[in-house]
Design an enzyme around this catalytic site. Sequence first.
Site, PDB file in Angstrom:
ATOM      1  N   GLY A 160       0.847  -0.934  -0.041  1.00 44.92           N
ATOM      2  CA  GLY A 160       0.107   0.058   0.033  1.00 44.92           C
ATOM      3  C   GLY A 160       0.837   1.045   0.048  1.00 44.92           C
ATOM      4  O   GLY A 160       2.097   1.015  -0.281  1.00 44.92           O
ATOM      5  N   ILE A 162       2.360   2.971   2.505  1.00 42.43           N
ATOM      6  CA  ILE A 162       3.685   2.910   3.349  1.00 42.43           C
ATOM      7  C   ILE A 162       4.533   1.955   2.477  1.00 42.43           C
ATOM      8  O   ILE A 162       5.984   2.263   2.429  1.00 42.43           O
ATOM      9  CB  ILE A 162       3.381   2.571   4.514  1.00 42.43           C
ATOM     10  N   ARG A 183      -1.964  -8.465  -2.098  1.00 44.67           N
ATOM     11  CA  ARG A 183      -3.260  -9.239  -2.718  1.00 44.67           C
ATOM     12  C   ARG A 183      -3.359  -8.806  -4.086  1.00 44.67           C
ATOM     13  O   ARG A 183      -3.725  -9.560  -5.024  1.00 44.67           O
ATOM     14  CB  ARG A 183      -4.603  -8.404  -1.748  1.00 44.67           C
ATOM     15  N   ILE A 242       6.541  -3.595  10.933  1.00 44.12           N
ATOM     16  CA  ILE A 242       5.825  -2.171  11.336  1.00 44.12           C
ATOM     17  C   ILE A 242       4.383  -2.098  11.183  1.00 44.12           C
ATOM     18  O   ILE A 242       3.637  -1.140  11.363  1.00 44.12           O
ATOM     19  CB  ILE A 242       6.515  -0.817  10.660  1.00 44.12           C
ATOM     20  N   ARG A 244       1.484  -4.699  12.133  1.00 40.01           N
ATOM     21  CA  ARG A 244       0.438  -5.116  13.392  1.00 40.01           C
ATOM     22  C   ARG A 244       0.999  -6.293  14.097  1.00 40.01           C
ATOM     23  O   ARG A 244       1.435  -7.210  13.421  1.00 40.01           O
ATOM     24  CB  ARG A 244      -0.931  -5.129  13.012  1.00 40.01           C
ATOM     25  N   GLU A 273       0.168  -6.300  22.482  1.00 37.10           N
ATOM     26  CA  GLU A 273       1.217  -5.307  22.963  1.00 37.10           C
ATOM     27  C   GLU A 273      -0.170  -4.535  23.733  1.00 37.10           C
ATOM     28  O   GLU A 273      -1.143  -4.503  23.643  1.00 37.10           O
ATOM     29  CB  GLU A 273       1.366  -4.421  21.665  1.00 37.10           C
ATOM     30  N   HIS A 291       5.772   0.544  19.243  1.00 34.27           N
ATOM     31  CA  HIS A 291       4.690   0.832  18.408  1.00 34.27           C
ATOM     32  C   HIS A 291       4.772   2.665  18.137  1.00 34.27           C
ATOM     33  O   HIS A 291       4.145   3.172  18.486  1.00 34.27           O
ATOM     34  CB  HIS A 291       3.349   0.728  18.976  1.00 34.27           C
ATOM     35  N   ILE A 292       5.990   2.984  17.560  1.00 35.66           N
ATOM     36  CA  ILE A 292       6.469   4.376  17.417  1.00 35.66           C
ATOM     37  C   ILE A 292       6.488   4.818  16.010  1.00 35.66           C
ATOM     38  O   ILE A 292       7.009   6.008  15.635  1.00 35.66           O
ATOM     39  CB  ILE A 292       7.417   4.888  18.297  1.00 35.66           C
TER      40      ILE A 292
HETATM   41  C1  GLV Z   1      -0.494   3.055  13.768  1.00 40.96           C
HETATM   42  O1  GLV Z   1      -0.307   1.926  13.782  1.00 40.96           O
HETATM   43  C2  GLV Z   1      -1.754   3.308  12.623  1.00 40.96           C
HETATM   44  O2  GLV Z   1      -2.269   2.336  12.345  1.00 40.96           O
HETATM   45  O3  GLV Z   1      -1.612   4.490  12.337  1.00 40.96           O
END
Ligand code: GLV
Length: 328
Positions: A160, A162, A183, A242, A244, A273, A291-292
């Site tokens: 996607g 990112i 996909r 990064i 989930r 988490e 998770h930053i």
């Molecule tokens: C962070 O994990 C988001 O989904 O924005």
Amino acid sequence: MNYTDRKPRILVSRAIFPDVLAQLEAVFEVEHNQADAVWSPRELTERLQGKDGALTTGGERISAELLQACPGLKICANMAVGFNNFDVPAMTAAGVQGTNAPDVLTETTADFGFALMMATARRVAESEHFLRAGQWTRWSYDMFCGSDIHGATLGILGMGRIGQAIARRGFHGFGMPVIYHNRSRLDPATEATCGARYVDKDTLLTQADHLVLVVPYSAASHHAIGAAELARMKPTATLTNIARGGIVDDAALAAALRNRQIAAAGLDVFEGEPQVHPDLLTVPNVVLTPHIASATLATRRAMAQLAADNLLRFFGDGSVLTPVNTLA
Ligand code: GLV
């Protein structure tokens, strides 16, 4: 509901930027959580009683059960691009609009994904722990040798916005051949911009030197990387997540790291988490961050503003900027 008689009632479920909160308070009756308590599902449900809308973060589950107990709710605006905390079919059935916060975090999150991948490949955290522990007494030729990023094959699962931003960094900045699995396949022009080649999942696993996960979490992506997939990867490869927690089987990953089945991993997200699988805390070849990936002030502000704008529009003219569902 006609809001000429009263202001819409909004719950803001976690602390947010005070100036963004002030924009909401100018228009709505707001119950906020600037103390930043983490509410249980039951407390969240109780606080949503009588509310018309909510600004949530990715940590609050909007379940079918909660929706049933909060029949007045009309919109949940997530301050996150991921919205796996929403039961979207239940929201749609209940006539509740969902929105997320895409685009504004793409480049920041890609920067972090790249940073985590580099830290993982070049053993930044592991060597820093060694130094801080006072263990650095002499130079040696093979001390903390990692693997190169430049010229290595970058693999991306989930292409996607990112994923594409990470691919562009690797291809243009570091001369990395990029392979991806998704996909659906990207159009040829976008593939060319990212320098990316579409491959099947097994080719991705077996050919990537550095594999980055950027796929949304769903039942279909649960444990997309487990023991079997890790066994297909190169023993020199790194894995960066990064996306989930739950996309990787964390117990299987800890075992693969301990057995050096893969070289190293970088994880910003975890199953369950903020709990972290205890085995991951005891293996040295993993970089762990809380998770930053989207955490720069500018980007977090833009995410909060987008969530607030969705609420302001919704109760203004009925529109939203970034819907995740379509209501009848
Ligand atoms: C962070 O994990 C988001 O989904 O924005």
